[in-house]
Design a protein around this motif. Structure first.
Motif, mmCIF file in Angstrom:
data_model
loop_
_atom_site.group_PDB
_atom_site.id
_atom_site.type_symbol
_atom_site.label_atom_id
_atom_site.label_comp_id
_atom_site.label_asym_id
_atom_site.label_seq_id
_atom_site.Cartn_x
_atom_site.Cartn_y
_atom_site.Cartn_z
ATOM 1 N N THR A 3 0.830 -1.202 0.000
ATOM 2 C CA THR A 3 0.000 0.000 0.000
ATOM 3 C C THR A 3 0.865 1.253 0.000
ATOM 4 O O THR A 3 0.588 2.205 -0.740
ATOM 5 C CB THR A 3 -0.925 -0.001 1.232
ATOM 6 N N PHE A 57 -4.818 7.669 1.408
ATOM 7 C CA PHE A 57 -3.807 6.892 2.126
ATOM 8 C C PHE A 57 -4.169 6.764 3.607
ATOM 9 O O PHE A 57 -4.072 5.686 4.185
ATOM 10 C CB PHE A 57 -2.434 7.517 1.983
ATOM 11 N N VAL A 60 -7.126 4.335 3.905
ATOM 12 C CA VAL A 60 -6.711 2.944 3.705
ATOM 13 C C VAL A 60 -5.891 2.458 4.895
ATOM 14 O O VAL A 60 -6.030 1.318 5.334
ATOM 15 C CB VAL A 60 -5.929 2.796 2.384
ATOM 16 N N GLU A 64 -7.278 -0.724 7.055
ATOM 17 C CA GLU A 64 -6.546 -1.926 6.677
ATOM 18 C C GLU A 64 -6.615 -2.955 7.804
ATOM 19 O O GLU A 64 -6.441 -2.621 8.974
ATOM 20 C CB GLU A 64 -5.088 -1.568 6.384
#
Length: 76
Positions: A3, A57, A60, A64
């Motif tokens: 990622t 970002f 996520v 996550e």
């Protein structure tokens, strides 16, 4: 790690691409702004793209899935 690499590449490529494409295609081509004005608006559009990438970002990173700490403490 995947990622972070993906978002790092996006941070390098997308704002630069957005700047030049929006300047040439949108602001000078379609709208017909002079060079000085198109530089300004293209910079604003690339800054917006940077903020979108950073926001994605962070989203996520928080959503996550991570392994529970108990799995790391198990011994075979």
């Amino acid at each position: 790690m995947k990622t972070m690499i993906l978002f790092s590449i996006a941070m390098c490529v997308l704002p630069i691409t957005t700047y030049f494409m929006s300047k040439a295609v949108i602001f000078e081509g379609i709208i017909g702004l002079p060079h000085q004005s198109s530089y300004f608006y293209a910079a604003i559009s690339s800054i917006v793209v940077v903020h979108i990438i950073l926001g994605l970002f962070i989203y996520v990173a928080f959503t996550e899935d991570s392994k529970p700490i108990a799995e790391f403490n198990k011994r075979d």
